[in-house]
Design an enzyme around this catalytic site. Sequence first.
Site, PDB file in Angstrom:
ATOM      1  N   ASP A  85       0.824  -1.075  -0.074  1.00  0.00           N
ATOM      2  CA  ASP A  85      -0.060  -0.176   0.114  1.00  0.00           C
ATOM      3  C   ASP A  85       0.984   1.042   0.045  1.00  0.00           C
ATOM      4  OD1 ASP A  85      -2.374   1.564  -0.044  1.00  0.00           O
ATOM      5  OD2 ASP A  85      -2.636   1.138   2.103  1.00  0.00           O
TER       6      ASP A  85
ATOM      7  N   LEU B 160       9.979 -20.962  -4.508  1.00  0.00           N
ATOM      8  CA  LEU B 160       9.068 -20.003  -4.054  1.00  0.00           C
ATOM      9  C   LEU B 160       7.845 -20.386  -4.795  1.00  0.00           C
ATOM     10  CD1 LEU B 160       8.156 -17.647  -2.142  1.00  0.00           C
ATOM     11  CD2 LEU B 160       9.227 -16.225  -4.007  1.00  0.00           C
TER      12      LEU B 160
ATOM     13  N   HIS C 265       2.436   3.307  -8.849  1.00  0.00           N
ATOM     14  CA  HIS C 265       2.183   1.944  -9.278  1.00  0.00           C
ATOM     15  C   HIS C 265       3.544   1.414  -9.914  1.00  0.00           C
ATOM     16  CE1 HIS C 265      -1.711   2.196  -7.644  1.00  0.00           C
ATOM     17  NE2 HIS C 265      -2.276   2.906  -8.383  1.00  0.00           N
TER      18      HIS C 265
HETATM   19  C1  IPE Z   1      -5.513  -2.538  -0.215  1.00  0.00           C
HETATM   20  O1  IPE Z   1      -5.189  -1.535  -0.401  1.00  0.00           O
HETATM   21  C2  IPE Z   1      -5.838  -3.301  -1.515  1.00  0.00           C
HETATM   22  C3  IPE Z   1      -4.121  -3.571  -2.055  1.00  0.00           C
HETATM   23  C4  IPE Z   1      -3.156  -3.198  -1.590  1.00  0.00           C
HETATM   24  C5  IPE Z   1      -4.072  -4.089  -3.507  1.00  0.00           C
HETATM   25  P1  IPE Z   1      -6.160  -0.218  -0.665  1.00  0.00           P
HETATM   26  O2  IPE Z   1      -5.477   1.042  -0.721  1.00  0.00           O
HETATM   27  O3  IPE Z   1      -7.155  -0.367  -1.684  1.00  0.00           O
HETATM   28  O4  IPE Z   1      -6.966  -0.304   0.850  1.00  0.00           O
HETATM   29  P2  IPE Z   1      -7.970   0.855   1.538  1.00  0.00           P
HETATM   30  O5  IPE Z   1      -9.047   1.381   0.675  1.00  0.00           O
HETATM   31  O6  IPE Z   1      -6.997   1.927   2.255  1.00  0.00           O
HETATM   32  O7  IPE Z   1      -8.316   0.263   2.711  1.00  0.00           O
HETATM   33  C1  IPE Z   2      -1.662   0.331  -3.271  1.00  0.00           C
HETATM   34  O1  IPE Z   2      -1.232   1.665  -3.179  1.00  0.00           O
HETATM   35  C2  IPE Z   2      -1.684  -0.282  -4.651  1.00  0.00           C
HETATM   36  C3  IPE Z   2      -2.914  -0.752  -4.987  1.00  0.00           C
HETATM   37  C4  IPE Z   2      -4.175  -0.598  -4.258  1.00  0.00           C
HETATM   38  C5  IPE Z   2      -3.412  -1.145  -6.324  1.00  0.00           C
HETATM   39  P1  IPE Z   2      -2.418   2.739  -3.322  1.00  0.00           P
HETATM   40  O2  IPE Z   2      -2.999   2.760  -5.014  1.00  0.00           O
HETATM   41  O3  IPE Z   2      -3.693   2.352  -2.540  1.00  0.00           O
HETATM   42  O4  IPE Z   2      -1.826   4.006  -3.064  1.00  0.00           O
HETATM   43  P2  IPE Z   2      -2.581   5.112  -1.643  1.00  0.00           P
HETATM   44  O5  IPE Z   2      -2.683   3.998  -0.766  1.00  0.00           O
HETATM   45  O6  IPE Z   2      -3.641   5.642  -2.209  1.00  0.00           O
HETATM   46  O7  IPE Z   2      -1.357   5.902  -1.346  1.00  0.00           O
HETATM   47 MG    MG Z   3      -4.257   2.537  -0.654  1.00  0.00          MG
END
Ligand code: IPE
Ligand code: IPE
Ligand code: MG
Length: 254
Positions: free
Chosen positions: A23, A134, A40
Amino acid sequence: MQETLITQINKERLPKHIAVIMDGNGRWAKEKGQDRLYGHFHGVESVRSIVEGTAELGISYLTLYAFSTENWDRPVKEVEGLIALLVDSIRKEVPTLNKNNIRLHVIGDLSMLPDFARNELNEALEMTSTNTGLNLILALSYSSRWELTNAVKQIGLDVKAGKIDPENINQDTIQQYLATSEFPDPELMIRTSGEYRISNFLLYQLAYAELYFTNTRWPDFRKEHLYEALIDFQSRERRFGKTGQQIQEEKQLA
Ligand code: IPE
Ligand code: IPE
Ligand code: MG
């Protein structure tokens, strides 16, 4: 720093399965004045580093939360960019996975994916299917509530078809109907970016996992951060409902 950290890890007490909520990509990019997709894109380098670090340690299972069911509700441009990046990265990484004997698995509702993405994925699964090192499990279009709903539906259908007797349903039955039926439960769950929640990830499987949260954004996460998480994991006493004294006594007997 990396060298000294890795020497602090007890190789005899590594988790067999690590799960990661990757995240913070969007915030990382915004902090740099960039588009979320830039975050990303840089997150892929972290995936490489962590897969490599996990494989080097001889850990058997690594589950990465790449895209949740709820992430489909993001702006179309981000969703399309993410899917394209995922497909492109997987295609590029297959030779490296094969070179390192890494087998790719996917858990999630793949019916939501566009055809080209599903086809590419299936090809990558097939191309790595004989690898024995793995197990790299991508949670893609995944959520626990989707998985559990699916499992309950399938159990119901199998009861109706006379394949299982409802009287005999136990925890093993449930495990067999999960998307993760082939894998042991994760012992360690890492979430990056300073959020302290599970976000619909492996709710059932994480019942006794140790949870590790770090403020590091995913694009900055590297092997040494993984080592820090492992050192922290090894400092914990996992009691599984028993008392600390029981655990100490069991240790002495072993
Ligand atoms: C969880 O992250 C999903 C992934 C890392 C793929 P999100 O960024 O979507 O989660 P919330 O919305 O902050 O809970
Ligand atoms: C995690 O990073 C990747 C996915 C959920 C696909 P985010 O896109 O949720 O990034 P933040 O949390 O908004 O910074
Ligand atoms: Mg996120």
